[in-house]
Write an enzyme that holds these catalytic residues in place. Structure first.
Site, short mmCIF file in Angstrom:
data_model
loop_
_atom_site.label_atom_id
_atom_site.label_comp_id
_atom_site.label_asym_id
_atom_site.label_seq_id
_atom_site.Cartn_x
_atom_site.Cartn_y
_atom_site.Cartn_z
N ASN A 108 -4.83 1.56 -13.47
CA ASN A 108 -3.87 0.83 -13.18
C ASN A 108 -2.93 1.23 -12.80
O ASN A 108 -2.56 2.28 -14.08
CB ASN A 108 -4.27 -0.50 -13.72
CG ASN A 108 -3.44 -1.80 -13.29
OD1 ASN A 108 -3.05 -1.60 -11.24
ND2 ASN A 108 -2.07 -2.23 -13.77
N HIS A 137 1.60 0.46 -13.37
CA HIS A 137 2.41 -1.05 -13.38
C HIS A 137 4.46 -0.87 -13.44
O HIS A 137 4.33 0.63 -14.01
CB HIS A 137 2.03 -1.74 -14.36
CG HIS A 137 2.66 -3.10 -15.25
ND1 HIS A 137 2.69 -3.87 -14.15
CD2 HIS A 137 3.66 -3.62 -16.03
CE1 HIS A 137 3.00 -4.96 -14.74
NE2 HIS A 137 4.35 -4.45 -16.03
N GLY A 181 1.07 -1.21 -0.04
CA GLY A 181 0.23 -0.12 0.08
C GLY A 181 0.81 1.63 -0.07
O GLY A 181 0.14 2.83 0.58
N SER A 182 2.03 0.93 -0.77
CA SER A 182 2.86 2.51 -0.68
C SER A 182 2.57 3.58 -1.05
O SER A 182 2.43 4.58 -1.25
CB SER A 182 4.03 2.16 -0.67
OG SER A 182 4.25 1.96 -2.05
N ASN A 183 1.17 2.85 -2.78
CA ASN A 183 0.89 3.76 -3.58
C ASN A 183 -0.39 3.81 -2.85
O ASN A 183 -0.67 5.76 -2.91
CB ASN A 183 0.73 3.67 -4.80
CG ASN A 183 2.43 2.78 -5.38
OD1 ASN A 183 2.45 3.97 -6.03
ND2 ASN A 183 2.75 2.04 -5.50
N SER A 238 4.72 3.19 -15.40
CA SER A 238 3.39 3.18 -15.87
C SER A 238 1.91 3.61 -15.25
O SER A 238 1.60 2.25 -14.68
CB SER A 238 3.10 1.96 -16.91
OG SER A 238 4.50 2.26 -18.01
N LEU A 268 -7.30 -9.39 -11.93
CA LEU A 268 -7.60 -9.23 -12.90
C LEU A 268 -8.64 -9.05 -12.48
O LEU A 268 -10.07 -9.10 -11.84
CB LEU A 268 -7.32 -10.51 -14.44
CG LEU A 268 -6.14 -10.90 -14.55
CD1 LEU A 268 -6.65 -11.56 -16.01
CD2 LEU A 268 -5.76 -10.05 -15.10
N ASP A 290 -2.80 -5.26 -18.01
CA ASP A 290 -1.81 -4.03 -18.77
C ASP A 290 -1.68 -4.14 -19.91
O ASP A 290 -0.46 -3.38 -20.30
CB ASP A 290 -0.20 -4.47 -18.41
CG ASP A 290 -0.12 -4.86 -16.65
OD1 ASP A 290 -1.27 -4.65 -15.57
OD2 ASP A 290 0.95 -5.96 -16.24
N MET A 315 -3.33 -7.26 -6.53
CA MET A 315 -3.30 -8.79 -7.67
C MET A 315 -4.07 -9.89 -8.38
O MET A 315 -3.91 -10.74 -9.11
CB MET A 315 -2.33 -8.92 -6.82
CG MET A 315 -1.21 -8.63 -6.42
SD MET A 315 -0.22 -7.31 -7.44
CE MET A 315 0.79 -8.44 -8.15
#
Ligand code: GRF
Length: 222
Positions: A106, A108, A11-13, A135, A91, A144, A89
């Site tokens: 998303n 990536h 969860g750093s993002n 990205s 789909l 992706d 993680m």
């Protein structure tokens, strides 16, 4: 702008989004964080930041379609305008595209379309690329694969351990993801087939330290 986040791991993002909202750079509110993993660190981060959070586990549903429907129901109830996959993680499928097509992004850790899938960073290093990166893209059915919104290039230093490269890629992710969300909040992103356009804004463009190249350029606050 009301957003919801799906995440499975550290969860750093998610934290980067929380921090940019706190700093005032990002004009958004996180209405809900959903994790498929009850042990994910991201849940603690949401708890600490007082963000509504839920665990919805795939194993509690008869099949994938039922699981996706439950997630979509929970998201719809938040009246979120954008769904952010930040290290989610699994789909997404089925109902997600009925309801959130063009409102789902998303992140990536590679310069897509190179190295999609779970091994974005190691795959690039093992291939021997000299430049990799991160990205942010729209989510489409194939993994992706969706239209690109912003990319950051990160040079590979062959003498450094993989963890150091990961750290530098993540540092750029923490800037481009909140920046992309802010562009949505400002209503500046539009899509035409595979092309994503960013309308001009009022903030000054920046060239941050350590950011080798980001396009479209980051703006003040990110
Ligand atoms: C990021 O590297 C992202 O690109 C990938 O999963 C990772 C999530 O990291 N999809 P974190 O959980 O946000 O720290």
């Amino acid at each position: 702008m009301r957003i919801a986040i799906l995440a499975s791991g550290t969860g750093s993002n998610c934290q980067a989004i929380i921090d940019k909202i706190k700093s005032g750079a990002l004009d958004a509110s996180i209405e809900l964080l959903i994790s498929n993993n009850p042990r994910a660190e991201v849940l603690k981060k949401a708890e600490k930041a007082d963000i509504p959070h839920r665990v919805i586990e795939k194993k509690n549903f008869p099949d994938r379609a039922a699981y996706d429907s439950a997630l979509v129901d929970a998201l719809v109830r938040t009246r979120c305008e954008l769904v952010v996959l930040a290290g989610y993680m699994l789909l997404v499928g089925g109902d997600f595209f009925e309801v959130f097509r063009d409102r789902m992004i998303n992140l990536h850790p590679s310069l897509l379309p190179a190295f999609p899938g779970a091994e974005g960073i190691a795959g690039a290093v093992n291939y021997g690329v000299k430049i990799t990166g991160a990205s942010v893209h729209f989510v489409e059915e194939e993994v992706d694969s969706g239209p690109l919104i912003v990319q950051a290039a990160v040079p590979v230093n062959e003498r450094e351990p993989l963890d150091a490269l990961k750290h530098r890629i993540h540092a750029m992710e923490h800037r481009i993801l909140p920046q992309a969300v802010q562009w949505f909040a400002e209503g500046r992103i539009s899509r035409e087939g595979r092309m994503v356009h960013l309308a001009p804004g009022n903030r000054k463009q920046i060239r941050p330290d350590g950011a080798w190249f980001v396009w479209p350029p980051l703006e003040e606050g990110f």
